[in-house]
Design a protein around this motif. Structure first.
Motif, short mmCIF file in Angstrom:
data_model
loop_
_atom_site.label_atom_id
_atom_site.label_comp_id
_atom_site.label_asym_id
_atom_site.label_seq_id
_atom_site.Cartn_x
_atom_site.Cartn_y
_atom_site.Cartn_z
N LYS A 144 0.82 -1.21 0.00
CA LYS A 144 0.00 0.00 0.00
C LYS A 144 0.85 1.26 0.00
O LYS A 144 0.47 2.26 -0.57
N GLY A 145 2.02 1.18 0.63
CA GLY A 145 2.87 2.35 0.68
C GLY A 145 3.91 2.39 -0.41
O GLY A 145 4.71 3.32 -0.48
N SER A 146 3.94 1.37 -1.30
CA SER A 146 4.98 1.29 -2.31
C SER A 146 4.73 2.29 -3.42
O SER A 146 3.59 2.51 -3.85
N GLU A 147 5.78 2.91 -3.88
CA GLU A 147 5.67 3.89 -4.95
C GLU A 147 7.00 3.96 -5.70
O GLU A 147 7.98 3.32 -5.33
N LYS A 148 6.99 4.71 -6.80
CA LYS A 148 8.23 4.86 -7.58
C LYS A 148 9.16 5.77 -6.80
O LYS A 148 9.07 7.00 -6.85
N PHE A 157 21.51 1.42 2.36
CA PHE A 157 22.12 0.85 3.57
C PHE A 157 21.11 0.00 4.33
O PHE A 157 21.44 -1.08 4.84
N PHE A 158 19.87 0.47 4.39
CA PHE A 158 18.82 -0.26 5.09
C PHE A 158 18.55 -1.60 4.41
O PHE A 158 18.40 -2.63 5.07
N ILE A 159 18.52 -1.59 3.08
CA ILE A 159 18.34 -2.84 2.32
C ILE A 159 19.52 -3.78 2.59
O ILE A 159 19.36 -4.99 2.72
N GLY A 160 20.72 -3.20 2.69
CA GLY A 160 21.91 -3.98 3.00
C GLY A 160 21.83 -4.66 4.36
O GLY A 160 22.30 -5.79 4.53
N ALA A 176 14.90 -11.32 1.59
CA ALA A 176 15.32 -10.32 2.58
C ALA A 176 15.53 -8.95 1.94
O ALA A 176 15.07 -7.94 2.47
N THR A 177 16.21 -8.91 0.80
CA THR A 177 16.50 -7.62 0.17
C THR A 177 15.26 -7.00 -0.49
O THR A 177 15.10 -5.79 -0.49
N ILE A 178 14.39 -7.84 -1.04
CA ILE A 178 13.15 -7.31 -1.64
C ILE A 178 12.25 -6.73 -0.55
O ILE A 178 11.69 -5.64 -0.71
N VAL A 179 12.12 -7.45 0.55
CA VAL A 179 11.33 -6.94 1.67
C VAL A 179 11.96 -5.65 2.20
O VAL A 179 11.26 -4.68 2.53
N GLY A 180 13.30 -5.64 2.28
CA GLY A 180 13.99 -4.42 2.70
C GLY A 180 13.68 -3.26 1.78
O GLY A 180 13.43 -2.14 2.24
N GLY A 181 13.66 -3.51 0.48
CA GLY A 181 13.34 -2.47 -0.49
C GLY A 181 11.90 -1.99 -0.38
O GLY A 181 11.62 -0.79 -0.42
N MET A 182 10.98 -2.94 -0.20
CA MET A 182 9.56 -2.56 -0.08
C MET A 182 9.30 -1.79 1.22
O MET A 182 8.44 -0.92 1.27
N SER A 183 10.07 -2.12 2.27
CA SER A 183 9.92 -1.38 3.51
C SER A 183 10.40 0.06 3.36
O SER A 183 10.05 0.93 4.16
N GLN A 184 11.20 0.31 2.31
CA GLN A 184 11.69 1.66 2.01
C GLN A 184 10.86 2.32 0.90
O GLN A 184 11.31 3.23 0.23
N LEU A 186 9.81 1.15 -2.00
CA LEU A 186 10.02 0.77 -3.40
C LEU A 186 8.88 -0.13 -3.85
O LEU A 186 8.30 -0.87 -3.06
N THR A 187 8.56 -0.09 -5.13
CA THR A 187 7.56 -1.02 -5.67
C THR A 187 8.15 -2.42 -5.69
O THR A 187 9.37 -2.60 -5.57
N ARG A 188 7.30 -3.43 -5.85
CA ARG A 188 7.79 -4.82 -5.91
C ARG A 188 8.81 -4.98 -7.02
O ARG A 188 9.86 -5.61 -6.83
N LYS A 189 8.54 -4.40 -8.18
CA LYS A 189 9.43 -4.55 -9.33
C LYS A 189 10.77 -3.86 -9.07
O LYS A 189 11.84 -4.43 -9.31
N ASP A 190 10.73 -2.63 -8.56
CA ASP A 190 11.97 -1.89 -8.29
C ASP A 190 12.78 -2.56 -7.18
O ASP A 190 14.01 -2.62 -7.25
N ALA A 191 12.09 -3.06 -6.16
CA ALA A 191 12.78 -3.74 -5.06
C ALA A 191 13.45 -5.02 -5.56
O ALA A 191 14.58 -5.34 -5.18
N ALA A 192 12.75 -5.75 -6.43
CA ALA A 192 13.30 -7.00 -6.98
C ALA A 192 14.52 -6.70 -7.84
O ALA A 192 15.55 -7.40 -7.75
N GLU A 193 14.45 -5.66 -8.67
CA GLU A 193 15.57 -5.35 -9.56
C GLU A 193 16.78 -4.87 -8.77
O GLU A 193 17.92 -5.22 -9.09
N PHE A 194 16.56 -4.07 -7.73
CA PHE A 194 17.70 -3.65 -6.90
C PHE A 194 18.30 -4.85 -6.19
O PHE A 194 19.53 -4.94 -6.02
N SER A 195 17.46 -5.81 -5.81
CA SER A 195 17.94 -7.05 -5.19
C SER A 195 18.85 -7.80 -6.16
O SER A 195 19.89 -8.33 -5.77
N PHE A 196 18.46 -7.85 -7.44
CA PHE A 196 19.28 -8.51 -8.46
C PHE A 196 20.63 -7.82 -8.59
O PHE A 196 21.68 -8.47 -8.63
#
Length: 284
Positions: A144-148, A157-160, A176-184, A186-196
């Motif tokens: 619900k809070g995810s955005e571009k 650093f938080f994702i790390g 872990a890193t995708i959840v970290g990204g979404m908690s910051q 990020l959208t699911r897609k952006d969080a997944a790509e940063f994880s990659f």
């Protein structure tokens, strides 16, 4: 071939390629696979499961090479110092480094303890279930809070920090890193790509460290004797990971993580039940 037969190397590499970028724990699945194949957890086998990650990270560089090899050509903020202008130009790599540092430090300090956990199927099974339960609700918690949103140094650093949780087998670095990204935010897609992207320096460092440690411990002969297994493993992991990444991005963007959560719970639950009933996972 040495510690692994050709087919054992291929099967383990397929599992690595399929699961490395999915939120189901590649390390956990390789440990389970080794037990099912009856493969002894020798020093080389432990190294093999880490070194073939190199093939998987090459798939990320191949698929995203235009975005991975890029500099920031936008103007630096007014009044920026020489160092700030330099970091601005290499913004993408700087943020990857910031996200990479926590895992690098903890991985170096607790290498032996992490290696010890790699032999525990029980740890893997329990963490698969716990992580699966969390994934059933993570879409509701974060989406619900995810955005571009831009990945800032603080967010990186938080994702790390989240990535460090994945040192426990069965957690999943990807999850872990995708959840970290979404908690910051990020959208699911952006969080997944940063994880990659983050997987590249993280797994490259893990591979290099494992090879160096083997060399320093007098394991040169072990690597040489099993060179064909390493080559086959990396090639197979690379090809399979290419397909897995494309599937995952499409699936998670449309459907979220609930299916992966149920998968983790079922697999982890079955293993726990088998172990409690005194059964071995070895089937081959």
């Amino acid at each position: 071939m040495g510690d692994l037969t050709t087919w054992e190397a291929i099967i383990i590499a397929v599992v690595e390629g399929l699961t490395e970028f999915l939120p189901v724990s590649s390390t956990g699945h390789m440990i389970i696979t080794q037990n099912m194949l009856g493969v002894e957890s020798t020093e080389f086998v432990k190294a093999f499961t880490v070194i073939i990650q190199f093939g998987a990270i090459l798939s990320v560089v191949c698929l995203y090479w235009k975005r991975f090899f890029r500099l920031n050509h936008t103007p630096a903020p007014q009044g920026a110092s020489s160092l700030q202008r330099f970091l601005h130009k290499f913004d993408f790599y700087w943020k990857l480094l910031v996200a990479f540092i926590p895992a690098a430090v903890l991985g170096f300090l607790f290498s032996d303890k992490i290696d010890a956990m790699l032999e525990s199927v029980v740890v893997v099974a329990v963490m698969l279930v716990i992580g699966g339960i969390f994934m059933l609700f993570c879409d509701r918690i974060f989406s619900k809070g995810s955005e571009k949103t831009e990945v800032t140094e603080k967010r990186a650093f938080f994702i790390g920090l989240f990535q460090c949780i994945a040192m426990i087998p069965g957690v999943s670095r990807s999850m872990a890193t995708i959840v970290g990204g979404m908690s910051q935010k990020l959208t699911r897609k952006d969080a997944a790509e940063f994880s990659f992207f983050l997987a590249v320096p993280t797994m490259f460092a893990a591979t290099a460290y494992k090879v160096l440690k083997l060399f320093l411990d007098g394991g040169t002969e072990i690597l040489v004797n099993n060179l064909s297994a390493l080559l086959i493993g990396n090639v197979v992991a690379f090809i399979v990971a290419l397909l897995a990444i494309k599937f995952f991005i499409s699936f998670v963007t449309k459907y979220g993580f609930k299916a992966f959560g149920w998968y983790r719970i079922i697999v982890g639950g079955l293993i726990i039940i088998m172990l409690l009933c005194g059964h071995s996972l070895e089937v081959l």
